[in-house]
Design a protein around this motif. Sequence first.
Motif, PDB file in Angstrom:
ATOM      1  N   MET A   4       0.807  -1.128   0.024  1.00 61.86           N
ATOM      2  CA  MET A   4       0.126   0.044  -0.069  1.00 61.86           C
ATOM      3  C   MET A   4       0.845   1.304  -0.145  1.00 61.86           C
ATOM      4  O   MET A   4       1.766   1.298   0.911  1.00 61.86           O
ATOM      5  N   SER A  64      -0.172   3.716  -6.004  1.00 58.64           N
ATOM      6  CA  SER A  64      -0.646   5.148  -6.828  1.00 58.64           C
ATOM      7  C   SER A  64      -0.270   6.397  -6.098  1.00 58.64           C
ATOM      8  O   SER A  64       0.205   7.147  -6.489  1.00 58.64           O
ATOM      9  N   THR A  90      -4.907   5.572  -0.501  1.00 63.65           N
ATOM     10  CA  THR A  90      -6.341   4.946  -0.151  1.00 63.65           C
ATOM     11  C   THR A  90      -7.171   5.882   0.801  1.00 63.65           C
ATOM     12  O   THR A  90      -8.366   5.716   0.660  1.00 63.65           O
ATOM     13  N   CYS A 147      -6.578   3.549  -8.840  1.00 68.79           N
ATOM     14  CA  CYS A 147      -6.528   2.641  -7.836  1.00 68.79           C
ATOM     15  C   CYS A 147      -6.104   1.146  -8.789  1.00 68.79           C
ATOM     16  O   CYS A 147      -6.802   0.837  -9.661  1.00 68.79           O
ATOM     17  N   LEU A 148      -5.029   0.760  -8.397  1.00 67.40           N
ATOM     18  CA  LEU A 148      -4.679  -0.785  -9.233  1.00 67.40           C
ATOM     19  C   LEU A 148      -5.567  -2.110  -8.805  1.00 67.40           C
ATOM     20  O   LEU A 148      -5.160  -2.821  -9.195  1.00 67.40           O
ATOM     21  N   CYS A 184      -4.846  -3.408  -6.319  1.00 66.01           N
ATOM     22  CA  CYS A 184      -3.691  -4.401  -5.992  1.00 66.01           C
ATOM     23  C   CYS A 184      -4.176  -5.138  -4.429  1.00 66.01           C
ATOM     24  O   CYS A 184      -3.519  -5.894  -4.064  1.00 66.01           O
ATOM     25  N   LYS A 185      -5.219  -4.413  -3.836  1.00 66.83           N
ATOM     26  CA  LYS A 185      -5.806  -5.137  -2.540  1.00 66.83           C
ATOM     27  C   LYS A 185      -4.637  -4.900  -1.480  1.00 66.83           C
ATOM     28  O   LYS A 185      -4.428  -5.398  -0.343  1.00 66.83           O
ATOM     29  N   GLY A 186      -3.472  -4.043  -1.728  1.00 66.50           N
ATOM     30  CA  GLY A 186      -2.506  -3.867  -0.646  1.00 66.50           C
ATOM     31  C   GLY A 186      -2.934  -3.215   0.670  1.00 66.50           C
ATOM     32  O   GLY A 186      -2.517  -3.604   1.744  1.00 66.50           O
ATOM     33  N   MET A 223     -10.146  -1.237  -0.675  1.00 72.82           N
ATOM     34  CA  MET A 223     -10.419  -0.309  -1.906  1.00 72.82           C
ATOM     35  C   MET A 223     -10.675  -0.916  -3.094  1.00 72.82           C
ATOM     36  O   MET A 223     -11.667  -0.480  -3.935  1.00 72.82           O
TER      37      MET A 223
HETATM   38  S1  SF4 Z   1      -5.953  -1.494  -3.774  1.00 75.51           S
HETATM   39 FE1  SF4 Z   1      -5.566  -0.026  -2.008  1.00 75.51          FE
HETATM   40  S2  SF4 Z   1      -3.360  -0.024  -1.940  1.00 75.51           S
HETATM   41 FE2  SF4 Z   1      -3.890  -0.708  -4.050  1.00 75.51          FE
HETATM   42  S3  SF4 Z   1      -3.802   0.941  -5.174  1.00 75.51           S
HETATM   43 FE3  SF4 Z   1      -6.019   0.573  -4.818  1.00 75.51          FE
HETATM   44  S4  SF4 Z   1      -6.177   2.050  -2.842  1.00 75.51           S
HETATM   45 FE4  SF4 Z   1      -3.903   1.621  -3.370  1.00 75.51          FE
END
Ligand code: SF4
Length: 1008
Positions: free
Chosen positions: A574, A577, A588, A623-624, A626-628, A639
């Motif tokens: 996280m 982006s 986030t 927001c990728l 990515c679930k970080g 997110m």
């Molecule tokens: S999933 Fe969460 S950590 Fe990943 S880009 Fe989106 S907001 Fe950021």
Amino acid sequence: MPSSAVEALETALRERVDGEIGFDAGSRSAYSTDASNYRQVPIGVVVPHTVEAAATAIEVCREHDAPVLSRGGGTSLAGECTNTAIVIDWTKHCDRLVSVDPEDRTCVVEPGIVLDELNRRLAGHGLEFGPRPSTHGQCAVGGMVGNNSCGATAQRTGTTAQNVRRLEILTYDGLRCWVGPTPDGELERIIAEGGSRGRLYEGLRRLREEYGGTVRERFPDIPRRISGYNLDALLPEQGFDVARLVAGSEGTLATVLRAELELLPVVEHTTTAVLGYSDIIAAAEEVPAILEHAEPLQVEALDDRMVGFMRAKGLHPDSIELLPDGGGWLMVQLGGATADEARDRARRLLDGLGRGPEDRTVRLSRSVGEQRRFQATRESGLGASTRAPDMPDAWPGWEDSAVPVEHLGRYLRDLRGLFDEFGLDDPSFYGHFGHGCVHVRIPFRLESAQGVRDFRSFMERAADLVVSYGGSLSGEHGDGQARGELLDRMFGPEVIRAFGELKSLFDPAGRMNPGKVVDPGRLDEDLRLGADWRPRESETRFAYPDDDHSFNRAVMRCVGVGKCRRPDPDGGVMCPSYQVTGEERHSTRGRARLLFEMLQGHADSPVRDGWRSTEVRDALDLCLACKGCKSDCPVNVDMATYKAEFLSHHYAGRLRPMAHYSLGWLPLLARAAQRLPRAANALLHAPGIAAAGKRLAGVTGRREAPPFAAESLQAWWRRERGAQPDPADPRTVLLWPDTFTNRFQPNVGRAAVRVLESAGFRVAVPEEPVCCGLTWISTGQLRTAENVLRRTIGRLRPWIEAGTPVVGLEPSCTAVFRADAPELMPESKGVQRLRERFWTFSEALLHHAPDGWDPPALGRAAVVQKHCHHHAVMGFQTDLQVMGKAGLDAEVLRSGCCGLAGNFGFERGHYEISMDCAEQALLPAVRDTGPDTLVLADGFSCRTQIEAGTGRQAVHLAEALDPASGEGGAAPRPADGKVAGRLLTGAVVGLGAAAAARYLARRGRMRR
Ligand code: SF4
Ligand SMILES: Cc1cc2nc3c(=O)[nH]c(=O)nc-3n(C[C@H](O)[C@H](O)[C@H](O)COP(=O)(O)OP(=O)(O)OC[C@H]3O[C@@H](n4cnc5c(N)ncnc54)[C@H](O)[C@@H]3O)c2cc1C
Ligand code: SF4
């Protein structure tokens, strides 16, 4: 401000300020609150490119009579960093370390520099800036100065104010100068010079003369008197230190443009004595004895309730296991010039306390790693006590009071009594007990009128209590709006008058962060929730089982800690982006704020059009998924799920971006394309034709399409193996043919079959098309995703009913079955059963191999790109164990997200961000990797990104372990069809040219 005045202000800022100006709903929403209970929507936001530009912005604000609020990391807990003002965000550009003087042990910085970043840059000099709030990875020096921040290390170093040598300040009226300690002669000279500076200093001298006696009398003599202005800094014995006076003023007196900081040598050697007590009060009662026997660097506390929360949330399991017996603990850190000296000090302390290192209530921790883990455990207190399972939501407010250490135990007992009286459950105590500072998050009921009334009564009673012990309302975080109104209880009317006069000297118009410290807003006004909060409820597609099945509650998870704003994810993911853009709305937290405003719980919510909001869409665009955040955020904001939910509503019944069709429907398109893979590849790589196709499909023209394999995994399976094994055979596993493995890199699947069979499994591969729906989920086409999943469950029925485990190779698809699908279709028994039986490749080998798995001895070095969904959902420990077992000397890169992230990096407009993410750490690390070292990456996206960015071929773990591939090599990838593509373009161009020539020739003949 009237709207015409706002427009004029915006125009002037745009014309004159070198920076980013945001008056739109998105910018205003993103900065509408900090980490406190308060919320005030800004007038607009300025992100200056330089310190000079910020100074110009303030000048423009003065000309338009607009209030100003400076902002660092925005992690304030008392509401001092939220206001209806022009917010200046210093962190994106004004974050330079201007100079370091190692001899003098000082440095000069711009206010936006993040503390950890500063200390990283100072490390080469063996120096550091001492005070260290738990938010050290994201708080900025400007914010630390604003709040007079402390943290655990303040036991040794003192507060930020005590470590600031000089400040360059700018008042709202335009006085710009360096301030600091002012010897009498200099004071007289400045006053004699006159002008605005002379008048200010003359006023300060008058304040000292008039109120000095009262200040001595009313200011508690404790190390953590953070409340109120530092009027004591003007006393002669304090050297008339105007820098210390301004520090802790929460941006209400002047703007800090630059800070000269005092630095300390890094303590090289430490030992931490972790001491167990029957409970936290017994721990508090021993603090004076500890301070008598030692000069500790830190004395931190936590209680059994906190440990319970951590256990329930699975946080810091290793450190918790190491805690000695007890129901409350102190972590006492001692330092020395050598490791032995530090240890001896710890031993002497134990002797003094009548304990020994072997006692069951003692753990002497000497290793750096273990001490760091203990510190991190204590620092995560706030996150752990927020959204704790089976606990009501807990909030800041009375979070950092401080009392003299000799009264600490009694104070805690009385505070507990107060909790009982107000029916406030039994909150957990932790904090910096060596300085008498107590942290506690309290389950105030801030959503009801009665709850808000109780909040006020509690705060008033608690203020009287702390004052009765000679303490401070705030011992660390500042007053803001939570405590501003209560300051008179602590200081009395005369000091409050002095505070007012001080404010008038610096800011006569009252335009610097108004409503804080002086003439404060009421503590029960401007609440983020509050009795009038009425958010819109709507039907959602995900179930949100951990948020009472409410999207609104899910969005409210974010408590503003700002861990998602860390420039360096420090081994986590996280938030990629934010790391690349440095923008609040691309963190986030920023996204959570926009979603919160989208709920329109307040009449002044800037986002007015709910799910249709383009501002929210734009903030979520980068927001990728990515679930970080799902794993790295202390309260597990997810997110990626909220984005999918949002997109599904935003585009309901409307045309979507083309990429949602081309990439979202990839599994179907890929299936169709693979009927004629060579033709498809030629088309996808034909110059001109491919570019036009990508444009139409909403896909970036800067990436090559991955080529289709000549034969899919499923087709190979049918051709090679024929009959499926018995689903009920305990050795049978179903290998999941995800689209990426099946259609693009079936060699990975073939390798996996061989490895699994070598471990005694009987491998089956579904013969019909199946899909997890990932690409539809990530593009928010959730109804379609449900349909796809339903069809898949139907096709897998015999296997599901027989309880056959499924093995996933692609981490993102495995994560769908482990996390997304069960939340999307909670009623589907098939989905729930699949979740229980869906293994990763490594889990299958390590924990379930029928004959026990005997890995090949690879004996090689490997660098590993851990997939974000491995990190967030499945965990990576098993994979590491498998690698270890196979003799791979694996180094897991601290690289975060690869940046491609499924469809994200292919979508038009995302290419730069995607590559910037990868260039942060992943691609440079791979480029630095020697040719003999394996590059491992289980994610198709990660492999694609690595290959595109470095030309290096990364392999799946299955390929590395495949006996047929020999020494962990990779099978050749499918041909990319470039040659055929060029031929195709040539043919099309040739045909076109011929047709044109014929046409022209015919026209020419007709003319003749
Ligand atoms: S999933 Fe969460 S950590 Fe990943 S880009 Fe989106 S907001 Fe950021
Ligand atoms: C989970 C958690 C743990 C925390 N732990 C600690 C802790 O251990 N110790 C501690 O002391 N605090 C702690 N805090 C509080 C907070 O993190 C610290 O006070 C931190 O130093 C604030 O830095 P920031 O950059 O986020 O400041 P911000 O919140 O951005 O700003 C703080 C104040 O400084 C003012 N300000 C910012 N820049 C300037 C400038 N250039 N000129 C003038 N004024 C300016 C702002 O207007 C505001 O009033 C914690 C907070 C959280 C959420
Ligand atoms: S999203 Fe998580 S890490 Fe970021 S501010 Fe909110 S609670 Fe903190």
